[in-house]
Design a protein around this motif. Structure first.
Motif, PDB file in Angstrom:
ATOM      1  N   PHE A   1      77.682 -14.929  -9.625  1.00  0.00           N
ATOM      2  CA  PHE A   1      77.217 -13.507  -9.766  1.00  0.00           C
ATOM      3  C   PHE A   1      77.460 -12.704  -8.566  1.00  0.00           C
ATOM      4  O   PHE A   1      78.316 -11.515  -8.512  1.00  0.00           O
ATOM      5  CB  PHE A   1      75.891 -13.226 -10.063  1.00  0.00           C
ATOM      6  CG  PHE A   1      75.275 -12.015 -10.152  1.00  0.00           C
ATOM      7  CD1 PHE A   1      75.586 -11.199 -11.239  1.00  0.00           C
ATOM      8  CD2 PHE A   1      74.387 -11.499  -8.903  1.00  0.00           C
ATOM      9  CE1 PHE A   1      75.211  -9.626 -11.144  1.00  0.00           C
ATOM     10  CE2 PHE A   1      74.061  -9.954  -9.029  1.00  0.00           C
ATOM     11  CZ  PHE A   1      74.437  -9.321 -10.189  1.00  0.00           C
TER      12      PHE A   1
ATOM     13  N   ILE B   1      80.178  -9.481 -14.533  1.00  0.00           N
ATOM     14  CA  ILE B   1      78.826  -9.862 -14.406  1.00  0.00           C
ATOM     15  C   ILE B   1      78.387 -10.757 -15.488  1.00  0.00           C
ATOM     16  O   ILE B   1      78.734 -10.579 -16.683  1.00  0.00           O
ATOM     17  CB  ILE B   1      78.141  -8.315 -14.956  1.00  0.00           C
ATOM     18  CG1 ILE B   1      78.523  -7.046 -13.981  1.00  0.00           C
ATOM     19  CG2 ILE B   1      76.371  -8.393 -14.778  1.00  0.00           C
ATOM     20  CD1 ILE B   1      78.163  -7.317 -12.513  1.00  0.00           C
TER      21      ILE B   1
ATOM     22  N   ARG C   1      71.424  -7.177 -16.901  1.00  0.00           N
ATOM     23  CA  ARG C   1      72.733  -6.748 -16.639  1.00  0.00           C
ATOM     24  C   ARG C   1      73.077  -5.320 -16.735  1.00  0.00           C
ATOM     25  O   ARG C   1      74.196  -4.846 -16.108  1.00  0.00           O
ATOM     26  CB  ARG C   1      73.670  -7.606 -17.743  1.00  0.00           C
ATOM     27  CG  ARG C   1      73.403  -7.371 -18.977  1.00  0.00           C
ATOM     28  CD  ARG C   1      74.362  -8.229 -20.040  1.00  0.00           C
ATOM     29  NE  ARG C   1      74.420  -7.878 -21.444  1.00  0.00           N
ATOM     30  CZ  ARG C   1      74.468  -8.548 -22.308  1.00  0.00           C
ATOM     31  NH1 ARG C   1      74.857  -9.846 -22.221  1.00  0.00           N
ATOM     32  NH2 ARG C   1      74.829  -8.251 -23.580  1.00  0.00           N
TER      33      ARG C   1
ATOM     34  N   GLN D   1      75.285  -3.378 -14.182  1.00  0.00           N
ATOM     35  CA  GLN D   1      76.760  -2.783 -14.403  1.00  0.00           C
ATOM     36  C   GLN D   1      76.552  -1.247 -13.982  1.00  0.00           C
ATOM     37  O   GLN D   1      77.626  -0.864 -13.730  1.00  0.00           O
ATOM     38  CB  GLN D   1      76.787  -3.084 -15.923  1.00  0.00           C
ATOM     39  CG  GLN D   1      77.290  -4.335 -16.220  1.00  0.00           C
ATOM     40  CD  GLN D   1      77.089  -4.598 -17.716  1.00  0.00           C
ATOM     41  OE1 GLN D   1      76.489  -4.072 -18.354  1.00  0.00           O
ATOM     42  NE2 GLN D   1      77.969  -5.588 -18.101  1.00  0.00           N
TER      43      GLN D   1
ATOM     44  N   GLU E   1      67.416  -8.679  -8.855  1.00  0.00           N
ATOM     45  CA  GLU E   1      67.795 -10.006  -9.456  1.00  0.00           C
ATOM     46  C   GLU E   1      66.536 -11.179  -9.416  1.00  0.00           C
ATOM     47  O   GLU E   1      66.113 -11.571 -10.087  1.00  0.00           O
ATOM     48  CB  GLU E   1      68.871 -10.917  -9.015  1.00  0.00           C
ATOM     49  CG  GLU E   1      69.111 -12.149  -9.449  1.00  0.00           C
ATOM     50  CD  GLU E   1      70.215 -12.768  -8.808  1.00  0.00           C
ATOM     51  OE1 GLU E   1      70.633 -13.994  -9.390  1.00  0.00           O
ATOM     52  OE2 GLU E   1      71.023 -12.158  -7.842  1.00  0.00           O
TER      53      GLU E   1
END
Length: 559
Positions: free
Chosen positions: A16, A25, A32, A36, A340
């Protein structure tokens, strides 16, 4: 089996991060859609007059949705329009839902970015000196017309800082003045002028940058006042404009210990300021942008990328990184990583994206973004006429001892104009060389006047002649541009007052606070803005060829 799962997970994490800038991605990543579109939360700048490969990459792969332009990006109207259309065209081809927000600092006066062909409109303090909200609205509206015609849809103005610190090195004439109510009224009028032409406006710098003695581009300022004082001064313009429907507020890289308990944490990174004060106490529902995170108040203490993470944690919607590609890339990586691993709340980011979507829905459409348009000659002439009118209403004649003004404009009446080539400009200000045209402006008004630069080797001979009365003048006029204690011009004026038989007049070509350091002057006129038009009006006023009507919007306690 658990070891295998862990290894696969680790590989995905590394993959990633490695492929983020190639636009790949991992589809299993739970957030996501945020990743994005992470570029929708960023405001990036670049160098050059055309879109760079790096910027193109950001727009396509990271959905960068917001660009800041500086003087380095802009020449004339046609070039700027071509640039903004190039940027918007790239965003359209990249599948962006909305056009890009393209912003600049067109405050007018000391801080302006538009290139040749644009109008040099009066800045905030000069407008403040007119005490006319109609002037604030009309100058803003015309500025918005010029921005719109070149494809800029977001202005980082007005400054609603209350400038009550004479030593402030970065706000000063960028403020409408020192009275919170006047600043609030002028700020609201300026904001409405922008909005009337479909341009996004920005209040700055929250919760106030007016009472600082340090430039946050260079270091971290501190405002030590308690909340009661902030409510009665700094917050007054923000409250009024929020109620009037402001769209965007920019945070200040200033530490407010009365609000933020963590020592040295600037407002931009403070949840107590951005969420507690701005969102919850002042009920602001619009978009919060940071000032540039590469400024030393942030970068030297926290780093630009970590500063962006902390700003989002505090409640910001936009992170602005104006200059350096590597720092922009690091910022994207840091914010992505923080999302994340849960260091940035995903719901907070979704809320930010919703606010940004609402802002873009309100102001942007592809038809306007890709429209070929530059301002007409007729409108340009109208704008210059209005600017000149407002300059006359704002330039201020402060001192006229013994009615020495107007000076005689007869050919045999010589006047000596003195100036220094050492001109101070804050980092944020327009760096255009204005001093080089001073002599030509003087000569265009009064051909018999003499003009001398005090750093020239021949000046000492001239000074001796003036002192010895070998040369006779009806007056000596000293031009100042935001002088400070220890300036050679202070010593020069003191010497002239002791030895010269003629009156001494000061033209403060920028800061009215210069008079605090030059109280001996027999005449004193302040232009607030340092440009050819304001200088010409001031010089014509000295000779009785023009009249000015401004009233000082700040106080000079020793005058």
């Amino acid at each position: 089996m658990s070891c295998l799962i862990y290894c696969i997970s680790s590989i995905k994490q590394r993959l990633f991060k490695k492929t983020l800038f190639n636009g790949v991605i991992p589809i299993t990543f739970q957030n996501r859609d945020l990743i994005q579109n992470i570029g929708q939360l960023m405001v990036f700048g670049f160098y050059g007059k055309k879109m760079t490969p790096e910027l193109k990459q950001f727009i396509n792969k990271n959905k960068l949705g917001n660009i800041i332009l500086f003087s380095r990006n802009m020449d004339d109207q046609l070039q700027i329009r071509q640039l903004t259309m190039e940027l918007q065209g790239e965003a359209k081809r990249a599948g962006h839902k909305h056009p890009l927000l393209i912003c600049t600092d067109q405050e007018n006066g000391a801080v302006r970015r538009l290139g040749s062909g644009s109008t040099e409109f009066p800045g905030s303090m000069l407008i403040g000196a007119t005490y006319s909200t109609a002037n604030a609205f009309e100058i803003s509206r015309m500025t918005a017309e010029e921005l719109k015609s070149v494809g800029i849809n977001w202005n980082l103005a007005p400054v609603v800082d209350v400038n009550n610190n004479p030593a402030n090195p970065v706000i000063c004439t960028r403020s409408f003045g020192e009275d919170p109510q006047v600043v609030a009224e002028m700020g609201e009028a300026f904001m409405r002028g922008m909005q009337s032409e479909g341009i996004v406006s920005t209040l700055k710098h929250f919760p106030g940058h007016g009472d600082t003695g340090v430039d946050s581009h260079l270091d971290l300022p501190v405002i030590p006042h308690n909340l009661e004082r902030l409510e009665s001064v700094e917050l007054v313009p923000f409250r009024k404009c929020i109620k009037a429907g402001t769209d965007v507020i920019m945070s200040a890289h200033v530490y407010f210990p009365a609000i933020e308990k963590q020592y040295g944490l600037p407002a931009t990174l403070s949840k107590a300021v951005l969420t507690g004060l701005l969102r919850e106490r002042l009920h602001f529902q619009g978009v919060i942008t940071t000032d540039c995170l590469e400024m030393k108040a942030i970068d030297d203490r926290f780093g630009t990328a970590q500063g962006a993470v902390m700003a989002f944690q505090a409640g910001a919607d936009f992170a602005m990184v104006s200059h350096t590609f590597e720092k922009q890339k690091e910022t994207l990586e840091a914010v992505t990583s923080a999302l994340e691993n849960g260091k940035i709340d995903t719901q907070s980011v979704r809320n930010s994206m919703e606010r940004i979507d609402r802002l873009k829905d309100k102001y942007l459409d592809w038809g306007q973004a890709l429209k070929k348009e530059v301002i007409s000659v007729e409108k340009g002439e109208e704008h210059w006429t209005t600017a000149e009118k407002v300059y006359h209403e704002g330039i201020t004649l402060l001192t006229n001892k013994q009615d020495l003004l107007p000076l005689s404009d007869r050919k045999n009446s010589k006047t000596l104009f003195l100036y220094s080539g050492m001109v101070f400009a804050a980092k944020v200000e327009d760096q255009k060389d204005q001093i080089s045209v001073f002599e030509s402006i003087v000569k265009s008004v009064h051909t018999e006047s003499e003009v001398a630069k005090i750093e020239d080797p021949s000046f000492n001979v001239l000074l001796k002649n003036v002192i010895s009365t070998t040369e006779s003048y009806q007056a000596v006029v000293l031009l100042t541009v935001s002088i400070t204690k220890g300036s050679s011009q202070i010593d020069l004026l003191t010497q002239l007052k002791k030895t010269c038989n003629c009156p001494i007049i000061v033209i403060a070509a920028k800061s009215p606070y210069d008079l605090r350091l030059l109280p001996q002057a027999d005449g004193y006129i302040c232009t607030y803005d340092f440009n050819p038009l304001s200088l010409k009006i001031a010089i014509r006023t000295l000779f009785g060829l023009d009249k000015v009507y401004g009233r000082l919007p700040i106080s000079l306690n020793n005058t």
